[in-house]
Scaffold this active site. Structure first.
Site, PDB file in Angstrom:
ATOM      1  CE1 TYR A  27      52.513 111.580  60.528  1.00 52.83           C
ATOM      2  CE2 TYR A  27      51.092 110.143  61.800  1.00 52.83           C
ATOM      3  CZ  TYR A  27      51.856 110.378  60.685  1.00 52.83           C
ATOM      4  OH  TYR A  27      51.965 109.421  59.717  1.00 52.83           O
ATOM      5  CD  GLU A  49      49.993 105.027  52.619  1.00 54.55           C
ATOM      6  OE1 GLU A  49      49.816 105.942  51.798  1.00 54.55           O
ATOM      7  OE2 GLU A  49      50.633 105.172  53.676  1.00 54.55           O
ATOM      8  CG  HIS A 104      53.764 106.180  52.334  1.00 55.09           C
ATOM      9  ND1 HIS A 104      53.071 107.150  52.999  1.00 55.09           N
ATOM     10  CD2 HIS A 104      55.071 106.477  52.470  1.00 55.09           C
ATOM     11  CE1 HIS A 104      53.935 108.011  53.530  1.00 55.09           C
ATOM     12  NE2 HIS A 104      55.153 107.627  53.226  1.00 55.09           N
ATOM     13  CB  ALA A 105      55.015 100.394  48.741  1.00 51.79           C
ATOM     14  NE  ARG A 129      56.098 105.282  56.149  1.00 50.57           N
ATOM     15  CZ  ARG A 129      55.099 106.143  56.345  1.00 50.57           C
ATOM     16  NH1 ARG A 129      53.855 105.731  56.284  1.00 50.57           N
ATOM     17  NH2 ARG A 129      55.352 107.408  56.595  1.00 50.57           N
ATOM     18  CG  HIS A 145      49.515 109.598  51.646  1.00 49.74           C
ATOM     19  ND1 HIS A 145      50.740 109.050  51.921  1.00 49.74           N
ATOM     20  CD2 HIS A 145      49.752 110.721  50.938  1.00 49.74           C
ATOM     21  CE1 HIS A 145      51.686 109.821  51.401  1.00 49.74           C
ATOM     22  NE2 HIS A 145      51.114 110.845  50.793  1.00 49.74           N
ATOM     23  CB  ALA A 146      45.146 104.612  52.653  1.00 45.31           C
ATOM     24  CE1 TYR A 147      44.288 102.668  59.813  1.00 48.07           C
ATOM     25  CE2 TYR A 147      46.065 101.836  58.478  1.00 48.07           C
ATOM     26  CZ  TYR A 147      45.441 101.941  59.706  1.00 48.07           C
ATOM     27  OH  TYR A 147      45.979 101.337  60.800  1.00 48.07           O
ATOM     28  CG  ASN A 156      54.839 112.260  52.350  1.00 42.81           C
ATOM     29  OD1 ASN A 156      55.078 113.180  51.559  1.00 42.81           O
ATOM     30  ND2 ASN A 156      53.770 112.254  53.138  1.00 42.81           N
ATOM     31  CD  GLU A 204      46.958 109.694  55.480  1.00 44.78           C
ATOM     32  OE1 GLU A 204      46.696 108.479  55.298  1.00 44.78           O
ATOM     33  OE2 GLU A 204      48.122 110.139  55.561  1.00 44.78           O
TER      34      GLU A 204
HETATM   35 ZN   LIG Z   1      51.017 107.367  53.148  1.00 41.98          ZN
END
Ligand SMILES: [Zn+2]
Ligand SMILES: *[C@@H]1O[C@H](CO)[C@@H](O)[C@H](O)[C@H]1NC(C)=O
Ligand SMILES: *[C@@H]1O[C@H](CO)[C@@H](O)[C@H](O)[C@H]1NC(C)=O
Ligand SMILES: *[C@@H]1O[C@H](CO)[C@@H](O)[C@H](O)[C@H]1NC(C)=O
Ligand SMILES: *[C@@H]1O[C@H](CO)[C@@H](O)[C@H](O)[C@H]1NC(C)=O
Length: 432
Positions: free
Chosen positions: A371, A194, A191-192, A249, A319-321, A266, A393
């Site tokens: 989730y 992050e 994901h861009a 993202r 990933h984050a966050y 993702n 994360e």
């Molecule tokens: Zn992510």
């Protein structure tokens, strides 16, 4: 009668075009007045109000990634453009839905971060600064540099090309001590926005190269294993987040029927593709794409992992966050086979992480801890025979969100190193 559509009418439009073509720095206040608010719905009624409002209005969900996931008791962080905030915030007040403001002026928060960047020492590659965020070009130069200066431990290669034609570089790290070695795959920046992800992948490589001669644990890791490290998975999106939209993202692929760009890299994997927790709509942030592996980046990495699945024993994605350590499944509430081995690895890893600064990560199956989401890389890796599949994360829990200050790169990476080393050592022991 005024001429409609004459040069005068075109002028403001062209000014807009010009502005869009300039890099982020020249955008005076793209996010001026934008707010990031946090709501934790306290009832089904509040959940419905938020879902409806966020579906209807132009907002950018930071956490969770789609209105679909909003639920009673779930922390919901959302970027609200200033003009939307003028109607949304009074509406929430009227409906008696409580919210807090995490960031009151996003433009100021961005400038706070980029401001410090312009003062930084632009050091040479041999004194690379790992405590700032780096652009894609800087990261790629750094990779080339390591490939040349550390050819005994580092081999750089490409697994394919991105949608916009950029090479998808991976570093193979480890001592060429024996013909067959187990391997660990690590990717950052699916994901861009992050940015802490790519910073961590770089940190990991730095630590490995700096400490393997003095740290017996690192030496063991590099002797007994190979690490395939992809510092920026979504290269087009990452580049775009530097030049145009800090909060981008997705990938940057074009859609034939909609003007919206990009697919959630993702949600694009061939595992329960586009089922629960993914969207069919090209304009959504969780768009699964027209078909599985439609994104060249996903296809290239899936191809590489399939080819090396016998060798690769762990898949780690950064990933984050949220401050969580997640393992399969993402797409359903069910316990994986050999659950206890993976759970023990996660438990030890979060304890190791906490030992650095006391930061406590939650851990568990992604579906019940974060989730439900289908088509994720982690589930795909697991389903394709990689027994230890994890998604990190990283920091924080929403105070800075995607704008984690550069001063927090060092502590975040230091503690995450301990977790990754702990997982890696777990691999080298037999769990059963
Ligand atoms: Zn992510
Ligand atoms: C600005 O950045 C510093 C760290 O670089 C941070 O401590 C501070 O809280 C930030 N201020 C805002 C308004 O984001
Ligand atoms: C990395 O270095 C090797 C030589 O040591 C070279 O063959 C290879 O092409 C380099 N990788 C890249 C991506 O330039
Ligand atoms: C991994 O974590 C466990 C539990 O905290 C600890 O006993 C073990 O020493 C750690 N190993 C490393 C290498 O950090
Ligand atoms: C589960 O453990 C068994 C041995 O107890 C092993 O043969 C099998 O490969 C493991 N499966 C996974 C997915 O890790």
């Amino acid at each position: 009668m005024p001429l409609r559509g004459g040069p005068a009418a075109l002028l403001p439009l062209c000014l807009l075009c010009l502005q869009a073509a300039l890099p982020l720095r020249a955008h005076r206040g793209r996010y001026a007045g934008d707010k990031v608010i946090r709501v934790v719905p306290k009832s089904e009624r509040e959940t419905q109000i938020l879902r409806a409002a966020f579906n209807r209005l132009k907002v950018d969900l930071w956490q969770p990634s789609s209105p679909f996931y909003i639920a009673e008791g779930t922390v919901t962080d959302v970027r609200v453009p200033w003009n939307t905030s003028r109607s949304l915030l009074p509406y929430l007040q009227q409906a008696n839905v409580q919210y807090t403001i995490l960031i009151s002026d996003l433009q100021k928060a961005i400038e706070n971060q980029t401001g410090s960047r312009s003062h930084r020492n632009r050091r040479s590659l041999s004194e690379y600064n790992y405590e700032v965020y780096h652009s894609l070009e800087e990261i790629q130069d750094w990779m080339h540099h390591l490939n040349e200066t550390h050819s005994d431990l580092v081999h750089m290669f490409s697994v394919g090309k991105s949608y916009e034609g950029r090479p998808l570089f991976v570093l193979k790290l480890g001592k060429r001590s024996r013909p067959y070695k187990k391997a660990v795959w690590m990717d950052c920046g699916i994901h861009a926005r992050e940015w802490i992800g790519p910073a961590f992948c770089q940190w990991f490589v730095k630590e490995a190269l700096q400490t393997y001669q003095t740290d017996p644990v690192m030496r063991k890791m590099l002797t007994q294993l190979y690490f395939y490290i992809m510092p920026v998975f979504n290269v087009d999106g990452y580049h775009f987040s530097w030049t145009h939209d800090r909060f981008w993202r997705k990938t940057r692929s074009k859609n034939t029927r909609f003007r919206c760009h990009g697919v959630d890299a993702n949600r694009n994997w061939k595992v329960k593709w586009c089922d629960e927790g993914a969207s069919f709509h090209p304009c959504d942030d969780t768009y699964c794409g027209p078909f599985p592996e439609s994104e060249p980046e996903v296809k290239a990495v899936a191809h590489f992992l399939r080819k090396h699945r016998k060798q690769i024993k762990a898949y780690l994605s950064f990933h984050a966050y949220a401050q969580m350590l997640l393992y399969p499944y993402s797409y359903k509430y069910a316990t994986i086979p050999n659950f206890s081995c993976v759970e023990l690895a996660a438990y030890n890893a979060v304890n190791a992480l906490q030992s650095a600064y006391g930061v406590r990560y939650r851990y568990g199956p992604a579906s019940s801890t974060l989730y439900v989401s289908s088509g994720s890389s982690m589930d795909w890796a697991y389903k394709n025979g990689i027994p230890y599949a994890f998604a990190f994360e990283l920091r924080d829990t929403g105070h800075f969100g995607f704008l984690l200050p550069e001063t927090l790169i060092k502590p975040t990476c230091t503690e995450t190193m301990l977790a990754v080393k702990n997982i890696t050592l777990h691999l080298l022991k037999k769990c059963h």
